[in-house]
Write a protein that holds these residues in place. Structure first.
Motif, PDB file in Angstrom:
ATOM      1  N   ILE A  50       0.867  -1.178   0.000  1.00  0.00           N
ATOM      2  CA  ILE A  50       0.000   0.000   0.000  1.00  0.00           C
ATOM      3  C   ILE A  50       0.901   1.224   0.000  1.00  0.00           C
ATOM      4  CG2 ILE A  50      -1.785   1.265   1.242  1.00  0.00           C
ATOM      5  CD1 ILE A  50      -2.769  -1.420   0.482  1.00  0.00           C
ATOM      6  N   SER A  51       0.641   2.126  -0.897  1.00  0.00           N
ATOM      7  CA  SER A  51       1.377   3.377  -0.836  1.00  0.00           C
ATOM      8  C   SER A  51       0.523   4.447  -1.478  1.00  0.00           C
ATOM      9  CB  SER A  51       2.722   3.257  -1.536  1.00  0.00           C
ATOM     10  OG  SER A  51       2.530   3.159  -2.909  1.00  0.00           O
ATOM     11  N   PRO A  52       0.822   5.704  -1.150  1.00  0.00           N
ATOM     12  CA  PRO A  52       0.055   6.774  -1.782  1.00  0.00           C
ATOM     13  C   PRO A  52       0.377   6.841  -3.279  1.00  0.00           C
ATOM     14  CG  PRO A  52       1.238   7.564   0.163  1.00  0.00           C
ATOM     15  CD  PRO A  52       1.774   6.221  -0.169  1.00  0.00           C
ATOM     16  N   ALA A  53      -0.571   7.388  -4.056  1.00  0.00           N
ATOM     17  CA  ALA A  53      -0.339   7.571  -5.483  1.00  0.00           C
ATOM     18  C   ALA A  53       0.772   8.609  -5.678  1.00  0.00           C
ATOM     19  CB  ALA A  53      -1.638   8.053  -6.146  1.00  0.00           C
ATOM     20  N   PRO A  54       1.475   8.651  -6.744  1.00  0.00           N
ATOM     21  CA  PRO A  54       1.392   7.782  -7.914  1.00  0.00           C
ATOM     22  C   PRO A  54       2.095   6.441  -7.690  1.00  0.00           C
ATOM     23  CG  PRO A  54       3.129   9.377  -8.228  1.00  0.00           C
ATOM     24  CD  PRO A  54       2.466   9.715  -6.930  1.00  0.00           C
ATOM     25  N   HIS A  55       1.602   5.432  -8.408  1.00  0.00           N
ATOM     26  CA  HIS A  55       2.131   4.090  -8.211  1.00  0.00           C
ATOM     27  C   HIS A  55       3.173   3.714  -9.247  1.00  0.00           C
ATOM     28  CE1 HIS A  55      -0.949   3.691  -5.215  1.00  0.00           C
ATOM     29  NE2 HIS A  55      -1.825   4.119  -6.097  1.00  0.00           N
ATOM     30  N   ILE A  56       3.422   4.588 -10.185  1.00  0.00           N
ATOM     31  CA  ILE A  56       4.467   4.296 -11.165  1.00  0.00           C
ATOM     32  C   ILE A  56       5.495   5.416 -11.120  1.00  0.00           C
ATOM     33  CG2 ILE A  56       3.244   2.791 -12.747  1.00  0.00           C
ATOM     34  CD1 ILE A  56       2.452   5.241 -14.362  1.00  0.00           C
ATOM     35  N   HIS A  57       6.686   5.110 -11.570  1.00  0.00           N
ATOM     36  CA  HIS A  57       7.759   6.094 -11.544  1.00  0.00           C
ATOM     37  C   HIS A  57       8.436   6.116 -12.903  1.00  0.00           C
ATOM     38  CE1 HIS A  57      11.697   7.845 -10.373  1.00  0.00           C
ATOM     39  NE2 HIS A  57      10.927   8.567  -9.601  1.00  0.00           N
ATOM     40  N   SER A  58       8.982   7.269 -13.230  1.00  0.00           N
ATOM     41  CA  SER A  58       9.583   7.425 -14.551  1.00  0.00           C
ATOM     42  C   SER A  58      10.824   6.557 -14.722  1.00  0.00           C
ATOM     43  CB  SER A  58       9.961   8.883 -14.762  1.00  0.00           C
ATOM     44  OG  SER A  58      10.875   9.279 -13.756  1.00  0.00           O
ATOM     45  N   GLY A  59      11.419   6.096 -13.622  1.00  0.00           N
ATOM     46  CA  GLY A  59      12.643   5.325 -13.724  1.00  0.00           C
ATOM     47  C   GLY A  59      13.872   6.200 -13.803  1.00  0.00           C
ATOM     48  N   ASP A  60      13.644   7.505 -13.764  1.00  0.00           N
ATOM     49  CA  ASP A  60      14.779   8.434 -13.774  1.00  0.00           C
ATOM     50  C   ASP A  60      15.500   8.325 -12.433  1.00  0.00           C
ATOM     51  OD1 ASP A  60      16.446  10.368 -14.608  1.00  0.00           O
ATOM     52  OD2 ASP A  60      14.986  11.997 -14.612  1.00  0.00           O
ATOM     53  N   SER A  61      16.798   8.560 -12.432  1.00  0.00           N
ATOM     54  CA  SER A  61      17.523   8.477 -11.174  1.00  0.00           C
ATOM     55  C   SER A  61      18.697   9.436 -11.209  1.00  0.00           C
ATOM     56  CB  SER A  61      18.017   7.060 -10.922  1.00  0.00           C
ATOM     57  OG  SER A  61      19.043   6.749 -11.823  1.00  0.00           O
ATOM     58  N   VAL A  62      19.259   9.696 -10.040  1.00  0.00           N
ATOM     59  CA  VAL A  62      20.401  10.598  -9.947  1.00  0.00           C
ATOM     60  C   VAL A  62      21.537  10.058 -10.803  1.00  0.00           C
ATOM     61  CG1 VAL A  62      22.119  11.561  -8.395  1.00  0.00           C
ATOM     62  CG2 VAL A  62      19.756  11.348  -7.641  1.00  0.00           C
ATOM     63  N   SER A  63      21.782   8.752 -10.680  1.00  0.00           N
ATOM     64  CA  SER A  63      22.939   8.219 -11.411  1.00  0.00           C
ATOM     65  C   SER A  63      22.721   8.289 -12.920  1.00  0.00           C
ATOM     66  CB  SER A  63      23.245   6.794 -10.966  1.00  0.00           C
ATOM     67  OG  SER A  63      22.108   6.009 -11.045  1.00  0.00           O
ATOM     68  N   LYS A  64      21.458   8.134 -13.364  1.00  0.00           N
ATOM     69  CA  LYS A  64      21.205   8.242 -14.808  1.00  0.00           C
ATOM     70  C   LYS A  64      21.543   9.648 -15.305  1.00  0.00           C
ATOM     71  CE  LYS A  64      17.771   4.799 -15.932  1.00  0.00           C
ATOM     72  NZ  LYS A  64      16.355   4.546 -16.152  1.00  0.00           N
ATOM     73  N   ASN A  65      21.138  10.650 -14.516  1.00  0.00           N
ATOM     74  CA  ASN A  65      21.429  12.024 -14.918  1.00  0.00           C
ATOM     75  C   ASN A  65      22.919  12.283 -14.928  1.00  0.00           C
ATOM     76  OD1 ASN A  65      18.906  13.562 -15.370  1.00  0.00           O
ATOM     77  ND2 ASN A  65      18.424  12.742 -13.371  1.00  0.00           N
ATOM     78  N   MET A  66      23.607  11.787 -13.873  1.00  0.00           N
ATOM     79  CA  MET A  66      25.039  12.033 -13.783  1.00  0.00           C
ATOM     80  C   MET A  66      25.776  11.311 -14.908  1.00  0.00           C
ATOM     81  SD  MET A  66      25.480  14.143 -11.412  1.00  0.00           S
ATOM     82  CE  MET A  66      24.448  14.874 -10.180  1.00  0.00           C
ATOM     83  N   THR A  67      25.352  10.085 -15.205  1.00  0.00           N
ATOM     84  CA  THR A  67      25.967   9.367 -16.317  1.00  0.00           C
ATOM     85  C   THR A  67      25.743  10.136 -17.606  1.00  0.00           C
ATOM     86  OG1 THR A  67      25.192   7.425 -15.145  1.00  0.00           O
ATOM     87  CG2 THR A  67      26.250   7.046 -17.252  1.00  0.00           C
ATOM     88  N   GLY A  68      24.554  10.696 -17.746  1.00  0.00           N
ATOM     89  CA  GLY A  68      24.260  11.488 -18.934  1.00  0.00           C
ATOM     90  C   GLY A  68      25.212  12.662 -19.070  1.00  0.00           C
TER      91      GLY A  68
END
Lengths: 443, 322, 299
Positions: B6-24
């Motif tokens: 059980i968790s508050p909405a939203p239940h999906i996430h973009s999958g973006d992350s700090v490391s993805k941005n830094m790698t970019g």
């Protein structure tokens, strides 16, 4: 192609059940019809234990202005009027009916013929919608007739039909448009008459090209009804965003859409209004989507209100293995369900099964101030700031930074690279600030 | 799963992350890195590797033994700081100085404020400015371009474009050489074209928005253009300003640092215009030939103020068309 | 005779020293005058007794008295005619006696109170049926739904009370997931009472030697629903109400409540409670001879 002007995201669409014919779910053995909705005062039960009811019979009388009638969706005997757990685990009053056959009220026209002419006056239409207990089927379950009666001095200029269905996974509105396009358009003309407007726009996102095509063809010889394709963008189904997208007017903070001359109704609501006005059928069933990446038969089902979700899900092939979370409604704004022993309510637009690995949130990291939440916020707020204020109980500051404008669409939490629970805190802050404002105005 | 989550909405996430941005960001820096390896040879390689290794090591040590918290060196932010620091150094800087710079960048400018996300000033720039003030001679002796050279400390040195402007000692190189990077200077700043490729990549991946780089470059071009129009004898042409020194590097990689830049588009414009104006002012009338680092650090200091006063365009504020 | 070089240097150096001293001196004098004038002009008279009262207070600044910090309370004490309801829960009667002595007013003696947690729904008694994965704060979980168990009244266990406590007196036991109060540290400031979104924490009389009896449940559902959700919930059977010789117990909405003003700590209710929802704290272990009585009642 048109869309709203501030913020927005585009989650994976995952519309697995698109194009699935609407199946009629089996009649339940027991119907538990909730008397309360998310919005508005609970209605008052007008039947008692032991009463025999027919399909379409009034069982709950609206209580106050923002409240809606509740009708029996089945025929049988009222076994008790008791509390039933709702999706958030709190007890809500409900009428329990043991189903016996399928005996409808004689006044309801059950034929499949499409009835086009409507000779009723504006007041008669609104009265019919009101007595049929129609609420907004997009999820907020706001009584439909309230929107048709703008406050004195305000005049609607355009009717907007929300056929956006911007939530991923859900397809019930899409399928409804494909199968009942003609009825929906009759519903639109009825609504135009009730509002006395000359113009109606049906906004559909461009990922439903077949529905746009279908409706455009049907609307070609109807005066004043336009079908507009919109760029796929969440949360376009938000009332304010949709108005902005279609007629380029922004509803000011704290105001209702009629302020800019627009009234918005959901497309499924429009269909229900057609049924209520032309066929005398009150709000006793709705179409919902049962779907998920692993769902055995993702599909769209017409379900009677009060059916336990478990029995509908059983009919759709059961809960797939490896399901970590079951969401009632769309994955962006829906509620995660504790179990499926919840009766179907007017606002239940779907059941989405999420896999284990999608269900658990990733660990929260520091805010790196990447501005992505500010960029995606469709209301032009600063989610990172509101969350920090909420954590520190800075309620006056939150109010000044317009937390009450938040539509809780979840775009900020969705997009945050640090997995920060932005909306969790903002929602809490919003409810606290809302309470403070209410107690201040009450004084 | 045994129990439903059980968790508050939203239940999906973009999958973006700090490391993805830094790698970019790291990927976006690769063209400039390759260009520097070509122009400065072995020296560039040694300086970059030292800076990255030192930054990551200091972050690891501080997180593990001083803060005793979770270690997050793999999120890439320390590596980004390391590369940016190296980009700001001449390719013949002794290793120990680089390590001192990395210590100041990570230890003082970043971790002492609470780590990623809490630093008010860009760590790489703080490290660079610390070195510039402490070792002015070493930091302003720039090796001349010698493709794929194996010289490190004993590389032949020459004056930068801005140095020439300040001193008036020699004639300026051609704009074409400045764009490609065939000029003396810090490792990462010389090749404008490589940096612009990086910018295009970051915009494409939506790691940053266009507001900060465009506002800085536009301001510099306009301000320098006005000065040039008034007196072409005294003031350099806007093209020289745009393609010389650390402006491109600063505008694309340093000023756009998430943590130290404003949170709103309007704020970004103010920030970018401020950096542009300060850069030209320092370059033209200041004691130092180059002013981008100082300009960015000064505007970093204004960022909280900008965030406080400049709010995003709220929904419903626009005048409605009738 | 020309002065030699050393002398010139000396005189110049003296000049520098002199000028510096003079400048500094003048700046100092001007600043002192400004400060003096400002201090006189903007002087605010404050009752010196406020300082005295503040010094007598525990300086916890917990807000338990309902005022922002100890100084706010001291101010209120000095300004009010009678101490009346003004009470410092942290300092207790001793502190209030001191305050009363300073101000020449009379303090109302109040019974010492302590926080009690009216839920005993440990993992053992109340199975967890779902897993919460939002922000681990009670107020956020409460804003979302009823909790991980079937009891929508009980403790959520994320420890907002623990965060709110300035005295380190209430802690969530990691095994039971229920907060426990440390009698010795609890000052009854009421911070946890305000922090709990489920309204489970109550300030009750500490009782002689800390002995106290209370209903460890707040579930107002009907008995059968409560029973299904939790082993130790109050099912509203009213056995305690019937057995209480002092009429200290009331039962409303399927929930018993013991009035601590009337309760004489006879413990008869504890014995009859079928679900062990009534808690006794700091009592000596029961003597064996009492047991047969309990057994006959259970039988």
């Amino acid at each position: 192609m048109k869309t709203f002007r501030i913020g927005g995201i585009h989650p994976a669409e995952n519309k697995f059940s698109a194009g699935q014919q609407i199946k009629t779910a089996a009649l339940p053995k027991q119907a538990v019809i909730p008397l309360a909705h998310y919005i508005g005062t609970p209605s008052e039960a007008v039947v008692k234990r032991g009463d025999l009811v027919k399909v379409g019979q009034l069982i709950g009388q609206a209580n106050g202005f923002i409240s809606a009638n509740v009708h029996s969706s089945v025929s049988g005997k009222v076994s008790k009027i008791d509390v039933q757990l709702d999706a958030s685990g709190y007890k809500r009053p409900a009428v329990f009916i043991e189903v016996d056959g399928d005996d409808w009220l004689e006044t309801i026209d059950r034929s499949r013929d499409i009835k086009r002419e409507c000779a009723l006056s504006k007041e008669e239409i609104i009265e019919k919608i009101k007595s049929a207990g129609i609420v907004g089927l997009g999820g907020a379950t706001f009584p439909a007739h309230v929107k048709l009666m703008p406050p004195p001095g305000k005049k609607a200029g355009v009717l907007i039909i929300n056929a956006v269905e911007c939530e991923s996974y859900l397809t019930c509105d899409h399928q409804l448009m494909m199968e009942h396009g003609e009825e929906i358009l009759i519903g639109v003309t009825i609504l135009m008459k009730a509002l006395q407007v000359e113009r109606a726009i049906i906004g559909v996102e461009n990922n439903k090209k077949d529905a746009i095509h279908h409706l455009k063809k049907l609307a070609a010889n109807l005066k004043g009804i336009e079908v507009e394709a919109l760029k796929v963008r969440y949360p376009q189904g938000g009332e304010k965003q949709l108005i902005d997208a279609l007629i380029r007017r922004q509803v000011p903070s704290g105001k209702i859409p009629v302020e800019v001359g627009a009234v918005v109704q959901n497309v499924a609501t429009t269909y229900a209004i057609y049924e209520a006005v032309q066929k005398n059928k009150p709000m006793i069933d709705r179409v919902m989507t049962i779907t998920g990446k692993d769902a055995p038969n993702p599909g769209n089902y017409r379900v009677r209100l009060g059916t336990y979700l478990s029995s509908v899900v059983e009919e759709a092939g059961g809960v797939p293995a490896g399901t970590g979370k079951i969401v009632g409604g769309g994955p962006m704004m829906g509620r995660s369900l504790m179990n499926l022993n919840i009766p179907m309510a007017k606002g239940s637009s779907g059941v989405v099964f999420l896999r284990d690995e999608e269900s658990i949130r990733k660990p929260v990291q520091n805010c790196i101030r990447c501005t992505k939440c500010v960029t995606v916020c469709p209301m032009g707020l600063e989610p990172y700031l509101l969350m920090a204020q909420s954590e520190r109980n800075m309620w006056p500051e939150m109010e000044a930074d317009r937390v009450m404008d938040c539509i809780e669409c979840g775009s900020c939490s969705y997009t945050c690279p640090s997995n920060r629970p932005l909306l969790d805190y903002i929602r809490f802050g919003k409810s606290t600030v809302g309470g403070i404002i209410r107690s201040r105005t009450a004084k | 799963m045994e129990k439903l989550i059980i968790s508050p909405a939203p239940h999906i996430h973009s999958g973006d992350s700090v490391s993805k941005n830094m790698t970019g960001v790291i990927i976006a820096m690769i063209p400039a890195l390759l260009a520097s390896l070509y122009f400065f040879g072995l020296g560039a390689l040694i300086v970059t590797l030292t800076a990255v290794a030192a930054c990551m090591l200091f972050e690891l040590l501080i997180q593990k033994y001083i803060l005793k918290g979770p270690v997050t060196i793999l999120d890439g932010s320390a590596a980004v700081t390391g590369i940016l620091l190296a980009f700001n150094l001449p390719s013949n800087l002794p290793i120990w100085m680089i390590i001192v710079g990395a210590l100041v960048a990570i230890g003082v400018a970043k971790m002492s404020f609470g780590g990623l996300g809490n630093n008010p000033f860009n760590p790489a720039l703080v490290g660079r400015v610390f070195l510039l003030i402490s070792f002015p001679v070493d930091m302003t002796t720039w090796p001349v371009v010698a493709p794929l050279t194996m010289n490190y400390l004993d590389a032949e040195t020459g004056a930068t474009v801005l140095g020439i402007l300040k001193e008036g000692s020699a004639s300026l190189p051609a704009i074409k050489d400045m764009v490609i990077g065939n000029i003396p200077g810090s490792i990462g700043e010389v090749s404008a074209i490589a940096l612009l490729i990086g910018l295009a990549y970051m915009l494409f991946r939506k790691i940053i928005t266009w507001h900060i780089p465009v506002s800085i470059l536009l301001t510099v071009a306009l301000f320098a253009g006005i000065l040039y129009a008034v007196d072409p004898e005294t003031y350099a042409s806007p093209l020289v300003h745009l393609f010389s020194g650390g402006l491109m590097l600063g505008a694309i990689f340093m000023a756009t640092d998430y943590v130290t830049s404003p949170m709103t588009f309007r704020g970004m414009w103010i920030y970018g215009v401020g950096i542009g104006l300060l850069t030209v002012i320092i370059r033209t009338w200041g004691a130092y030939p180059e002013g981008v680092s100082f300009a960015i650090l000064i505007m970093n200091g204004f960022t909280p103020l900008i965030n406080f006063y400049v709010k995003p365009k709220r929904f419903g504020e626009k005048p409605n068309k009738a | 005779m020309l002065p030699d070089l050393d002398q010139i240097v000396f005189i110049k150096a003296m000049n520098v020293v002199l000028i510096s001293l003079l400048t500094l001196g003048v700046i100092g004098a001007v600043a002192a005058m400004i400060l003096f004038v400002v201090a006189k002009k903007f002087h605010v008279f404050e009752d010196p007794r406020i300082d005295e009262v503040e010094a007598a207070l525990p300086a916890a600044n917990c807000g338990g008295c309902g005022f922002p910090g100890c100084r706010g309370f001291a101010d209120a004490c000095v300004k009010s005619d009678e101490l009346g309801d003004l009470f410092c829960p942290v300092g207790g009667n001793d502190t209030m006696a001191k305050v009363a002595a300073i101000l020449g007013k009379t303090a109302v003696v109040q019974a010492q109170k302590v926080a009690v947690v009216r839920c005993d729904g440990t993992c053992e008694h109340r199975p967890r049926l779902n897993e919460y994965d939002g922000v681990k704060h009670c107020f956020i979980a409460h804003n979302l739904y009823s909790g991980e168990t079937n009891c929508s009244w009980g403790c959520l266990g994320f420890g907002d009370c623990e965060i709110s406590c300035e005295f380190d007196a209430i802690k969530v036991n990691p095994e039971t997931m229920i907060p426990e109060v440390d009698d010795a540290k609890c000052t009854a400031c009421g911070a946890c009472v305000r922090a709990c979104p489920k309204l489970l924490i109550e300030l009750r009389k500490k009782g002689p030697k800390g002995k106290r009896i209370y209903v460890g449940c707040r579930n107002e559902d009907k008995g059968h629903i409560t029973k299904k959700a939790c082993d130790v919930g109050c099912i509203g059977c009213a056995k305690c109400f019937k057995v209480c010789p002092h009429e200290a117990i009331t039962v409303a909405n399927s929930l018993a409540f013991i009035n601590d003003d009337i309760c004489k700590l006879c413990r008869k209710c504890v014995e009859v409670c079928p679900t062990n929802a009534i808690k006794e704290i700091n009592f000596p272990p029961r003597k064996p001879k009492v047991e047969p009585v309990a057994e006959t009642i259970e039988a």
